[in-house]
Design an enzyme around this catalytic site. Structure first.
Site, PDB file in Angstrom:
ATOM      1  N   SER A  50       5.553   7.741  -3.326  1.00 15.36           N
ATOM      2  CA  SER A  50       6.264   6.469  -3.373  1.00 15.36           C
ATOM      3  C   SER A  50       6.966   5.819  -1.862  1.00 15.36           C
ATOM      4  CB  SER A  50       7.618   6.438  -4.447  1.00 15.36           C
ATOM      5  OG  SER A  50       8.247   7.563  -3.968  1.00 15.36           O
ATOM      6  N   ASP A 339      17.122   1.244  -4.091  1.00 17.99           N
ATOM      7  CA  ASP A 339      17.164   1.836  -5.216  1.00 17.99           C
ATOM      8  C   ASP A 339      17.837   3.294  -4.896  1.00 17.99           C
ATOM      9  OD1 ASP A 339      15.035   3.660  -4.868  1.00 17.99           O
ATOM     10  OD2 ASP A 339      13.656   2.757  -6.389  1.00 17.99           O
ATOM     11  N   HIS A 342      14.813   5.132  -2.732  1.00 19.93           N
ATOM     12  CA  HIS A 342      13.860   4.428  -1.665  1.00 19.93           C
ATOM     13  C   HIS A 342      14.689   3.574  -0.809  1.00 19.93           C
ATOM     14  CE1 HIS A 342      11.210   5.563  -5.271  1.00 19.93           C
ATOM     15  NE2 HIS A 342      10.603   6.278  -4.383  1.00 19.93           N
TER      16      HIS A 342
END
Ligand SMILES: *[C@@H]1O[C@H](CO)[C@@H](O)[C@H](O)[C@H]1NC(C)=O
Ligand SMILES: *[C@@H]1O[C@H](CO)[C@@H](O)[C@H](O)[C@H]1NC(C)=O
Ligand SMILES: *[C@@H]1O[C@H](CO)[C@@H](O)[C@H](O)[C@H]1NC(C)=O
Length: 375
Positions: A50, A339, A342
């Site tokens: 990610s 978040d 991240h």
């Protein structure tokens, strides 16, 4: 060890719950900008988690790890695309510094023909070096091995046909290979295993490192020569990990695991460089770069290095992803974390510019990306 054990147990039960309750959302599409003149390299192929996913998970049935809804992408020119940030991810920023356009996502069916000429991004949220990373937690990310197969068997033949050059080394000459993969092998694999039955950390890390080395060699065998490796991030300092461990401080067990891997990957690249003629590897010490911000955010232009900027979707009182349509902090360039796990585009900017310009081998080893690109 006691803390370590409860961290993994809580995380595991939390992930099981998350799997049961997450629903699928409609895919949104990234846009591809036109090629630019004057780039330092021909293009870049991106592999990883990610940290770099630019929309590949939008096309998969992944219960863990999609980011194709607001507030993700709130500062991105095309809105939410599947990038796990408010704006650009670190691969986008690095590509920009190299003078490249935004790369297309491999899984996007429109990633065909001339659109692949500046490279392709294969990254998938939740994936790791090991095939079972992510799937242990019930997700279905595209593993590193599969990402490499996608490159070898789909993208590379297409690129060869486009460029009309038969020799692999010629075809890939001038392309960079960027990888950012390791954190989930700890967060979504090692720490989810029962501490009584999992291998010791040194044994696990040795396995990870040799598996990673074999993957990089596979890319080399396909013709890749210039590699940029992003080291593991300080997993123990993310808002999610701290929340799971009910800790205000960074969680040392998680950080130590990543650091052990990072130390060994320096030895790994020194070995690979010896073994693989014509290869060049640089390692960006993202761990140090982020820790330096966390330890003294103000001097680096940040005010909040502890909390997520977006309102988190809490499951069993732990938040990792932004809540769909939830609130978002106003000063997004002052937060390190967007978040629960991240980084913001602002933090990605710092990593990318250190990778590109830093002359400190503790930040980028053994030399920076600008120099690599000009070799
Ligand atoms: C790593 O461990 C897995 C089992 O967990 C094993 O199948 C694999 O062969 C090991 N790889 C290396 C390079 O040691
Ligand atoms: C960081 O942000 C969180 C949530 O927005 C807030 O509760 C906290 O007080 C902030 N910390 C600092 C040091 O500003
Ligand atoms: C790194 O070194 C080069 C060459 O000596 C120099 O031009 C550049 O300004 C240095 N970069 C930084 C960030 O200090």
């Amino acid at each position: 060890m006691a803390r370590n054990h409860s961290y993994s147990q809580t995380l595991l039960s939390w992930l099981i719950c998350l799997n049961l309750s997450l629903s699928l959302s409609a895919a949104s599409h990234g846009h591809i900008s036109k090629g630019k003149r004057g780039s330092l390299v021909k293009g870049m192929f991106v592999f990883g988690s990610s940290v770099v996913d630019n929309g590949n998970n939008n096309y998969r049935i992944v219960r863990l790890g999609r980011a194709n809804y607001l507030p993700y992408g709130i500062d991105f020119p095309f809105g939410p695309t599947g990038r796990f940030s408010n704006g650009k991810n670190v691969a986008d920023v690095i590509g920009g510094l190299l003078g490249l356009p935004l790369l297309p996502a491999f899984a996007d069916p429109r990633t065909r023909g001339r659109k692949i000429i500046h490279g392709v991004n294969f990254g998938s949220g939740g994936s790791g070096i090991l095939d079972d990373t992510g799937s242990i937690a019930g997700g279905a990310p595209i593993s590193m091995n599969q990402q490499i197969k996608n490159f070898e068997y789909a993208t590379l033949p297409e690129l060869k046909a486009l460029l009309g050059q038969p020799k692999p080394t010629q075809v890939l000459d001038g392309y960079l290979f960027l990888t950012a993969i390791v954190n989930n092998d700890f967060g979504l694999n090692y720490f989810l295993q029962q501490s009584s039955s999992r291998p010791s950390l040194p044994v696990f890390v040795a396995n990870l490192t040799s598996t990673y080395a074999a993957q990089l060699q596979k890319l080399y065998d396909a013709g890749a020569r210039k590699f940029v490796l992003l080291a593991g991030y300080p997993l123990g300092c993310s808002p999610m990990t701290k929340q799971i461990s009910n800790s205000v401080q960074c969680v040392q067990a998680a950080n130590a695991a990543v650091q052990l891997f990072n130390d060994q990957s320096i030895t790994m690249v020194d070995g690979l460089k010896q073994k693989l003629p014509g290869s060049e590897f640089i390692v960006v010490n993202t761990y140090k770069i982020i820790m330096d911000i966390i330890e003294d955010p103000i001097s680096k232009g940040f005010t909040n290095a502890t909390d997520a900027c977006c309102e988190l979707r809490e499951i069993m009182r732990v938040g990792v992803s932004c809540k769909k349509g939830g609130e978002v902090c106003a000063e997004r360039n002052k937060y390190v974390y967007f978040d629960g796990q991240h980084l913001t585009e602002a933090a990605n900017d710092v990593i990318a510019s250190k990778a590109f310009f830093s002359n400190s081998s503790t930040e980028v080893y053994p030399f920076n990306l600008q120099r690599l690109a000009l070799l």
